[in-house]
Design an enzyme around this catalytic site. Structure first.
Site, PDB file in Angstrom:
ATOM      1  N   LYS A  77       0.850  -1.185   0.000  1.00 43.58           N
ATOM      2  CA  LYS A  77       0.000   0.000   0.000  1.00 43.58           C
ATOM      3  C   LYS A  77       0.887   1.236   0.000  1.00 43.58           C
ATOM      4  CE  LYS A  77      -4.267   0.071   0.757  1.00 43.58           C
ATOM      5  NZ  LYS A  77      -5.188  -0.453  -0.268  1.00 43.58           N
ATOM      6  N   THR A 135      -3.014  -5.414   0.645  1.00 43.59           N
ATOM      7  CA  THR A 135      -2.413  -4.097   0.872  1.00 43.59           C
ATOM      8  C   THR A 135      -3.239  -3.329   1.904  1.00 43.59           C
ATOM      9  OG1 THR A 135      -3.617  -2.991  -0.929  1.00 43.59           O
ATOM     10  CG2 THR A 135      -1.530  -4.055  -1.484  1.00 43.59           C
ATOM     11  N   HIS A 153      18.016  27.965 -13.409  1.00 37.21           N
ATOM     12  CA  HIS A 153      18.668  29.105 -14.061  1.00 37.21           C
ATOM     13  C   HIS A 153      17.981  30.424 -13.733  1.00 37.21           C
ATOM     14  CE1 HIS A 153      20.895  26.109 -16.233  1.00 37.21           C
ATOM     15  NE2 HIS A 153      19.830  25.650 -16.859  1.00 37.21           N
TER      16      HIS A 153
END
Lengths: 318, 318, 318, 318
Positions: free
Chosen positions: D20, D65, D267
């Site tokens: 999970k 899960t 940048h």
């Protein structure tokens, strides 16, 4: 200015790579009034003899990332973009061949698909055969992926896709699993199965001397097989569906040796409507809550017999 | 527990509203083995006689937002989802009628489109007529929008879409503009014009007694007109294209009185390839840099003569 | 090229505006070795005598959005950036005064906060008094907002913030609400109250002749009052907390006439641990599930007595 | 229901894992009126004897899960959350020990930091010593990361952070680099250097028998060293700065054997203001355009002498 030389430190420089990420290039091709376009996001990553720039800041071996960006644009113009894979091969070869300190180039590309907007039925009909065809709408479904790596002699091409969301509204069960003291999940014999497919597949092609795969057709076919295997598998677990999707690609596409799939289980929970005197049975057409988090995450590699696994196992950082 | 009563403050409570946002509901309808689905994100916003909860925290007039969520799910089951607009009307009416303190309900809905995955050509052919059709792939293009507002007597329905990305690779110019001391942009007679359409359109329909528009067909037609007007307009400015898109909808769709469009100019800049000895002329098929930020943002309302403008002018917070 | 003139159409152009959105400008100020920086995202929106560009595409009245971007950068250099509000006022005045067709300018600014990185304790100590102070880490909490509107004679300044996430782990209750047939929520006398504050506040200042508020200090004080009112309110509903937050600003800050707050209820649900033989009582320190969607959304305006409400009620499109 | 058995296919199942992902758990600890909180996002990934579920869909070896999610919540209550690392170790050990088919557990955790809201100076002062301290504001800077892997006998702990944005407004140069035919970048001796730090560091600790590192203190110290090394390095290239950051951690923190850093070059381009008659010299305090894409991406591993590199080289998929 401070001077740095490699100090007598118990510190080693390991793997390193650099380049310009996410250069967004759109190339239009005109065939009379009919235009075509390729829309890519290109990330260049170079490695090689780069110890000095890390230790002292000397850039004597460093081709600026700005130059790799310029190269992407110049190559798009000079050679065109047949496919993401072909374009990436071209770029990777250039960097490795032209720059002595560069021993390995990896090009990663995202490709966004567009489809034509059909000519207006309300406008006056065109007089000639050369109907304008320069209008597009972004397809918006999955993003296509390609990764090309060249170390000067051998090549590796891994293509793939992400963000392809699919759903089966039935033919999915989940039961017979392990129950421990923390298990509360009820078994189900009819659930929604939905996922957002993230996949990578590695080509057997490994060098310039071999005939190249038909990159564009290969992608379309693999995408179709993934969708059809997802749709056609009566599923007892998402693992089973994943395996069927990967195996289908290996069986149907000779050019592919390895597939890695990462499938989040996008849970659609049956809403409990009993408090309101309503049945919410799947057989009648049900109402579901589409949950965000948490979600199951199922990942596996499917290989052609005799092939090595080379795609990294983590396509996600979660 | 602290007690609060309205203090003798020079402070007034103004407009207020509350509700549950982003309830994700998926409704499956089964027609034998053929399934259909509606996938919505529903946000409820209620207002009315709500001073006390703000001043003292008394919730005696407050229907919990959790209840509005439950109502969305229960209604999806009880009445189905014919269209986002019809579903929103149903919900808005319910809240205004059933809750005395609620004087106004506004339902906002996002709808995600799905298309069928075609049956596998590799699987065994189905034996009967009732071919399974329960597999879908999310379309992924624009998100459809609907906003339904009811104050107990009158109705307002504003539908729309967002995230529909379109591009013309030619038939767009930009010149003859104002030049001041900060102007450096060169004029152009052949540029790419791309945008991400965000639009809202208001229906003339204003109440239960009138026949309702055909919501689904209306959406499909307006979407088509927007695309075709974008594609078919030879553009001297994005404003001109916007106006043509809105005017097309007003002219072609009698049910619509007002259109608001917000069109970011997704700049595609011609790359300067001269330093590399390459020409990058549009006529030959050029290479463009697809920029992210900043971007032009063009917004306008187009109205049917005699109609009032009621859609808020800001569809974005930028 | 197609010619367009305003056709004899039953179609009217309504409100319209255009400009360059999201110009990212960073201004560094050097005071010896001590640097300061302002990091803004500026969106310009202009309106006025713009019918012709919509009807025919004539740009004779159109200052290009590219020029508005250039102006942002040039003004940052020429005049510096004292505060987002002062910078926006400067820009708005310029566009309205210098361009005859522009009757109204609206500048929206997002500001990102940075804080200094403290000098390394490992590095050799600086020799002189002029310690280098040019290193920053982005604060990452809320984004500050400012919107300046000028129509040539009168001004409106609305400042605000978004994405400020706060939580009280107790002193929040919710009970005594309306129960209808769709209500299942249990009452609670001790819950977590968490929200992501989105707020806008309008200054009374309306023109150049008046003394300007101290924009920077005003922001810091209002932010503090919002946080303290959130923390200090024993809450019976999020509406009550919202009202206390808004009222605190009105009472404590004379320069503000109106506050609009949009507060999502970021639900933290008590997890049911009974199936595992565990109590999960708030008094003992509990475990919560932090949910994503859906969420309650509470919005209201709080006004100074005698002031008109002018901030749009929807700060969100949901 | 369709039956699947492993067909006689030339297809092999490779590495696989499941669990999970993104269980959002908030744990409050009450120390009288003083509350503390831990806010985690936990992802569990299990692997082992899982062939059958892929081939036939049999879930006989599959702990759902959903159960792993329940376990996260139950453990948070039963054992508390001292640190992300300790909590992950506890979870990983549990899955490997309690489930015979599970041979390896990997727990990934994101942690969000909160700081206290200071008591209101406007409210009545508290009467007793037990001042309420239950109000928090999310810190919003970096996200802390921890990954714990256990295969039953040996352990690996990799901690890290992401989204920590830093900037030096001077003391950065870039010159002396390779120039090829695609190079147009001018050299610079005074530029802004900004990046968004993504880092992972591996602990030498490898098992239960050894004394555990002080996880919380280790994180704070490493974060401080990364910031100070960034700030204190006079930079001739981002590679050099990266190396200094990694080396500082290795040298200052004995518990760490390996550091991987991924640093996008965010940048900040000097804006050309000459067309407007303005100088934009860095020495005077300049105006910069903060660009989004493309960006340089610099990645490297820094190792303690004698240690093996085990952190995957790609922390990003670009």
């Amino acid at each position: 200015m401070a001077e740095h030389t490699r100090p007598a430190r118990p510190v080693i420089l390991g793997q390193n790579q650099y380049g310009k990420a996410e250069t967004r290039v759109v190339k239009v091709t005109r065939d009379g009034a009919t235009h075509h376009l390729k829309d890519l996001n290109v990330s260049v990553s170079l490695s090689g003899d780069m110890e000095e720039v890390h230790y002292s800041g000397s850039n004597a071996h460093v081709l600026p990332t700005d130059t790799t960006k310029n190269t992407v644009y110049a190559f798009a113009k000079e050679y065109g973009i047949e496919s993401a894979e072909q374009f990436g091969i071209h770029l990777a070869r250039h960097f490795v061949i032209s720059q002595e300190p560069i021993h390995r180039a990896r090009i990663r590309i995202e490709e966004y698909a567009w489809e034509r907007i059909e000519a207006s039925d309300a406008d006056p009909a065109p007089l000639g055969a050369d109907v304008p065809r320069h209008s597009f709408v972004r397809k918006g479904q999955e993003t296509r992926l390609a990764q090309i790596t060249c170390d000067g002699s051998s090549w590796e091409v891994v293509s793939g896709l992400k963000d392809l969301v699919v759903m089966n509204t039935t033919d999915s069960e989940f039961w017979g699993y392990v129950k421990d003291k923390y298990t509360t999940l009820p078994e189900t014999h009819d659930r929604v199965l939905a996922t957002e497919v993230s996949g990578r597949w590695r080509f057997g092609w490994s060098g310039d001397e071999q005939p190249m795969p038909a990159w564009e057709k290969s992608y379309e076919e693999i995408r179709k097989h993934l969708l059809q295997a997802f749709a056609g598998t009566y599923s007892l677990s998402l693992q089973q569906t994943l395996y069927q999707m990967g195996a289908r690609v290996i069986e149907q596409r000779d050019e592919i040796d390895e597939v890695r799939l990462s499938l989040p289980n996008k849970h659609h929970f049956l809403v409990d409507l009993e408090p309101f005197g309503l049945k919410n049975a799947t057989a009648d057409g049900a109402v579901y809550f589409a949950a965000d988090r948490p979600y199951g995450l199922i990942e596996a590699t499917v290989l052609r017999e005799g092939s090595a696994a080379r795609i990294p196992v983590d396509l996600t950082t979660l």
